[in-house]
Design an enzyme around this catalytic site. Structure first.
Site, PDB file in Angstrom:
ATOM      1  N   ILE A 109     -31.122  26.227 -14.972  1.00  0.00           N
ATOM      2  CA  ILE A 109     -32.117  27.282 -14.782  1.00  0.00           C
ATOM      3  C   ILE A 109     -31.697  28.205 -13.642  1.00  0.00           C
ATOM      4  O   ILE A 109     -31.772  29.433 -13.754  1.00  0.00           O
ATOM      5  CB  ILE A 109     -33.507  26.681 -14.496  1.00  0.00           C
ATOM      6  CG1 ILE A 109     -33.970  25.820 -15.682  1.00  0.00           C
ATOM      7  CG2 ILE A 109     -34.528  27.782 -14.211  1.00  0.00           C
ATOM      8  CD1 ILE A 109     -34.149  26.583 -16.959  1.00  0.00           C
ATOM      9  N   GLU A 168     -20.994  22.064  -5.075  1.00  0.00           N
ATOM     10  CA  GLU A 168     -20.144  23.241  -4.931  1.00  0.00           C
ATOM     11  C   GLU A 168     -19.457  23.656  -6.221  1.00  0.00           C
ATOM     12  O   GLU A 168     -19.161  24.842  -6.418  1.00  0.00           O
ATOM     13  CB  GLU A 168     -19.090  23.043  -3.822  1.00  0.00           C
ATOM     14  CG  GLU A 168     -17.938  22.106  -4.151  1.00  0.00           C
ATOM     15  CD  GLU A 168     -18.202  20.672  -3.761  1.00  0.00           C
ATOM     16  OE1 GLU A 168     -17.220  19.953  -3.527  1.00  0.00           O
ATOM     17  OE2 GLU A 168     -19.385  20.267  -3.685  1.00  0.00           O
ATOM     18  N   SER A 220     -28.284  21.441   1.291  1.00  0.00           N
ATOM     19  CA  SER A 220     -29.383  20.751   0.628  1.00  0.00           C
ATOM     20  C   SER A 220     -30.718  21.268   1.125  1.00  0.00           C
ATOM     21  O   SER A 220     -30.886  21.550   2.324  1.00  0.00           O
ATOM     22  CB  SER A 220     -29.293  19.241   0.898  1.00  0.00           C
ATOM     23  OG  SER A 220     -30.449  18.585   0.421  1.00  0.00           O
ATOM     24  N   ALA A 264     -35.450  26.577  -7.507  1.00  0.00           N
ATOM     25  CA  ALA A 264     -35.114  25.801  -8.707  1.00  0.00           C
ATOM     26  C   ALA A 264     -34.432  24.490  -8.375  1.00  0.00           C
ATOM     27  O   ALA A 264     -34.150  23.694  -9.272  1.00  0.00           O
ATOM     28  CB  ALA A 264     -34.212  26.633  -9.622  1.00  0.00           C
ATOM     29  N   SER A 277     -41.583  24.799 -11.974  1.00  0.00           N
ATOM     30  CA  SER A 277     -42.238  23.519 -12.216  1.00  0.00           C
ATOM     31  C   SER A 277     -42.010  23.085 -13.655  1.00  0.00           C
ATOM     32  O   SER A 277     -41.178  23.654 -14.364  1.00  0.00           O
ATOM     33  CB  SER A 277     -43.733  23.613 -11.890  1.00  0.00           C
ATOM     34  OG  SER A 277     -44.322  22.326 -11.894  1.00  0.00           O
ATOM     35  N   LYS A 294     -44.100  18.212 -17.160  1.00  0.00           N
ATOM     36  CA  LYS A 294     -44.219  16.798 -16.770  1.00  0.00           C
ATOM     37  C   LYS A 294     -45.111  16.613 -15.546  1.00  0.00           C
ATOM     38  O   LYS A 294     -45.466  15.483 -15.195  1.00  0.00           O
ATOM     39  CB  LYS A 294     -42.828  16.215 -16.518  1.00  0.00           C
ATOM     40  CG  LYS A 294     -41.982  16.135 -17.786  1.00  0.00           C
ATOM     41  CD  LYS A 294     -40.573  15.676 -17.498  1.00  0.00           C
ATOM     42  CE  LYS A 294     -39.770  15.547 -18.797  1.00  0.00           C
ATOM     43  NZ  LYS A 294     -39.623  16.826 -19.521  1.00  0.00           N
ATOM     44  N   VAL A 300     -35.731  23.119 -21.915  1.00  0.00           N
ATOM     45  CA  VAL A 300     -34.928  24.253 -22.335  1.00  0.00           C
ATOM     46  C   VAL A 300     -33.716  23.741 -23.106  1.00  0.00           C
ATOM     47  O   VAL A 300     -33.137  22.717 -22.761  1.00  0.00           O
ATOM     48  CB  VAL A 300     -34.486  25.120 -21.133  1.00  0.00           C
ATOM     49  CG1 VAL A 300     -35.655  25.881 -20.571  1.00  0.00           C
ATOM     50  CG2 VAL A 300     -33.837  24.280 -20.055  1.00  0.00           C
ATOM     51  N   THR A 327     -35.346   7.941 -28.503  1.00  0.00           N
ATOM     52  CA  THR A 327     -36.160   6.914 -27.853  1.00  0.00           C
ATOM     53  C   THR A 327     -37.314   6.438 -28.735  1.00  0.00           C
ATOM     54  O   THR A 327     -37.646   5.262 -28.749  1.00  0.00           O
ATOM     55  CB  THR A 327     -36.724   7.430 -26.518  1.00  0.00           C
ATOM     56  OG1 THR A 327     -37.474   8.619 -26.749  1.00  0.00           O
ATOM     57  CG2 THR A 327     -35.603   7.717 -25.531  1.00  0.00           C
ATOM     58  N   GLU A 361     -41.555   7.730 -19.540  1.00  0.00           N
ATOM     59  CA  GLU A 361     -41.472   8.729 -20.595  1.00  0.00           C
ATOM     60  C   GLU A 361     -42.727   8.708 -21.462  1.00  0.00           C
ATOM     61  O   GLU A 361     -43.232   7.651 -21.823  1.00  0.00           O
ATOM     62  CB  GLU A 361     -40.232   8.459 -21.456  1.00  0.00           C
ATOM     63  CG  GLU A 361     -39.904   9.577 -22.433  1.00  0.00           C
ATOM     64  CD  GLU A 361     -38.575   9.356 -23.110  1.00  0.00           C
ATOM     65  OE1 GLU A 361     -37.819  10.329 -23.259  1.00  0.00           O
ATOM     66  OE2 GLU A 361     -38.271   8.210 -23.494  1.00  0.00           O
TER      67      GLU A 361
END
Length: 623
Positions: free
Chosen positions: A308, A331, A356, A378, A421, A424, A462, A486, A557
């Site tokens: 993203i 990197e 970070s 992001a 966001s 989830k 996405v 799954t 999940e």
């Protein structure tokens, strides 16, 4: 390399010159042969009468040098020696006809002027013969060249072409004439019933889309090419779904804009992607409004090397920011997007920084140095199963990282911060989703206490993002399976990365502060259907060539994702695909205390971190 290039050019020029010389020699012979045959026809093939009745043959021989030079010169004027006869069409036919007519008439007139008599019917017969000879010579070149290529490639795939319009005609010509072609078009499908039974470039149009499956069997089709670039995504999806009932590999021609630009060729034909099965037209946004709030501003993208984040950087770079800052801890990804943007936007003022978001001192130093006005956050850990095994890391990176960026945006006077966001975050059953809900709560809290506008944009999966199900399925199919799903009934919302990012940018334009924007992701997709479609698109049969294995839901999940909390209603925006969720109130002072305690626990790597998160996020129900 340069020597090689010069040698190649010399070879090409030599071959071209040889071809022209051969054509001139052939034309010279045909110019004079057509005259002699025209006289023979005029005298009904009576050679004795031809040679005794009048000096016509003698006149032809006297005029031959002049007529030959005249004809070759006119042929040059009409570009008969520079046309690519491999791709000859109506235009070339007209040029040949005009050149032949003018040559014959000019020759006849000159002969009369210099008193070389000829029969009155001679120019008409001569013109017809010359046209037939010259056309035959040119198109025989095309025929023999094509036959040579066909003999060179004996492994061509029997191919069905869907569409009989302009794009299909261009593609068909390329299939027939290109050395790169691996396909032999054996039949054509088109929904226009008037075309059925007719031929396009020698290939029969056998029926409409309802006949696709039957035609694939009848003509032993191995590959299907959809050459309908102007149809809607919904129609294309319907046709692809019919094609999937066959065992054929499916490919598509590119978009209509490439047809308009004359770029259609078999080199642009691509495999059908899963995006083609979304069944809707691409999402459009108001580019003017986005450009107005980005142009001339310093923009920071955290996690700018991710799926993203990197697409955010690509689209933002196109809106002429004053400075674009890519901030990422990895990197390799940062370097890749840096090189891409430098090549595409050489005038862009680009800064690529490594670090970070967990490191508050590093974050503060970036804000202090560059003073970003717009911040797109992001950077995050997003893999649900991995975060279930490392919950403290999810809190450190997602929650505390977001807090560091939000505090720096306030401290150094950023105009707006936008949090990426996820669906989830709604009624989360995993620590990753819960951490994102905490991030949304940080954004809403900060918006009350700062001049900076804080907003969040929430959307689902996405297509093709790093670590997502699409690349996983592709890799599993390439290895021969099995493809792992799954649960048979699990569903997810999907959108392409560029679409999602474009909507994120437009949501940023609408922001006034404190909103949680919710993107309309369309209809949810069953992951089992997705797996089966991908197997079919790869030319295999699910559960026969490639097995599908159900592995069971992973920790944290859910069978389905939601895009908003039950307490949140939805308010429309100017874009029908962007909504605003109504604010869910909570005790902000208590929330701040809880965040401080959460910080202490996660840096102690406490096993009780989930309990604390549950206290803060009441909708969190860990499995």
């Amino acid at each position: 390399m340069k020597k090689g290039t010069l040698h190649d050019k010399h070879s090409v020029n030599t071959a071209k010159l040889s071809r022209i010389i051969m054509l001139i020699i052939c034309d010279a012979v045909l110019l004079n042969l057509s005259e002699f045959l025209a006289l023979l026809i005029r005298f009904e093939f009576n050679i004795t009468e031809l040679f005794t009745k009048a000096p016509y043959v003698e006149n032809i021989l006297k005029f031959a040098p002049v007529y030959t030079v005249l004809g070759i010169g006119i042929f040059f004027i009409f570009k008969l020696y520079t046309s690519l006869w491999e791709f000859a069409s109506v235009d070339e036919l007209i040029h040949v006809a005009a050149a032949c007519v003018i040559t014959v008439l000019a020759g006849f007139i000159i002969m009369r002027l210099i008193h070389l008599s000829m029969p009155r019917s001679f120019p008409f017969i001569n013109g017809m013969l010359l046209l037939i000879f010259i056309l035959s010579l040119r198109f025989s070149y095309r025929f023999f060249r094509r036959e040579r290529k066909m003999r060179r490639r004996t492994d061509k795939k029997r191919t069905m072409l869907i569409g009989a319009g302009r794009a299909a005609a261009i593609a068909l010509r390329d299939f027939h004439g290109s050395a790169d072609s691996e396909n032999e078009i054996v039949c054509i499908i088109d929904d226009d019933t008037k075309k059925c039974g007719n031929y396009l470039a020698g290939v029969r149009i056998v029926g409409s889309r309802d006949y696709i499956v039957e035609a694939a069997k009848k003509y032993a089709v191995e590959e299907i090419v959809i050459a309908m670039p102007s149809v809607s995504h919904a129609v294309r999806k319907e046709i692809i779904e019919i094609c999937q009932q066959t065992s054929c590999k499916i490919k598509v021609l590119p978009g209509i804009y490439q047809l308009a630009n004359g770029e259609i060729s078999i080199k642009q034909i691509r495999d059908v992607e899963i995006e083609d099965l979304l069944g809707r037209d691409p999402i459009h946004v108001d580019l003017t409004g986005i450009k107005e709030y980005i142009m001339g501003r310093v923009v920071l993208v955290t996690g700018g090397g991710g799926s993203i984040g990197s697409e955010l950087c690509r689209q933002i770079a196109g809106y002429e920011p004053k400075t674009l800052i890519i901030f990422d801890i990895y990197e390799n990804n940062a370097y890749a997007i840096q090189l891409e943007l430098m090549a595409k936007y050489p005038e862009l003022h680009l800064e690529t920084l490594i670090g970070s978001v967990r490191d508050s001192a590093r974050v503060d130093s970036i804000f202090e140095t560059y003073h970003p006005e717009l911040v797109f956050h992001a950077a995050a850990h997003k893999h649900v199963p991995l975060m279930e095994d490392s919950p403290n890391e999810a809190i450190k990176n997602n929650v505390l990282g977001t807090l560091n960026v939000a505090l720096a945006a306030d401290k150094f006077g950023a105009k707006r911060m936008l949090l990426i966001s996820t669906d989830k975050a709604v009624n989360p059953t995993n620590i990753m989703g819960a951490s994102k809900r905490l991030c949304e709560m940080i954004v809403q809290t900060m918006d009350h206490r700062s001049e900076t506008e804080y907003v969040a944009v929430r959307f689902g999966n996405v297509l093709g993002s790093n670590g997502s199900v699409i690349p996983l399925f592709r890799d599993q199919i390439a290895k021969g399976g099995p493809v792992t799903v799954t649960h048979k009934d699990i569903i997810r919302y999907f959108m392409t990365i560029p679409e999602a990012v474009a909507l994120v940018l437009q949501a940023g334009e609408y922001a006034k502060g404190g909103e949680i924007f919710v993107l309309d992701m369309g209809k949810p997709v069953r992951i089992d259907d997705l797996a089966r479609n991908m197997i079919k698109l790869s030319g295999f049969e699910p559960d026969v060539d490639i097995p599908i294995v159900y592995t069971g839901l992973r920790p944290g999940e859910k069978l389905f994702e939601e895009l908003l909390l039950s307490e949140e209603g939805l308010t429309k925006t100017a874009n029908d695909l962007i909504y605003i969720g109504h604010r869910v109130e909570f005790d902000e002072e208590k929330f701040e205390e809880n965040i401080a305690e959460l910080r202490r626990l996660c840096y102690m790597n406490s096993p009780d971190i989930r309990k604390k998160v549950k206290q803060i996020v009441s909708t969190y129900n860990p499995q």
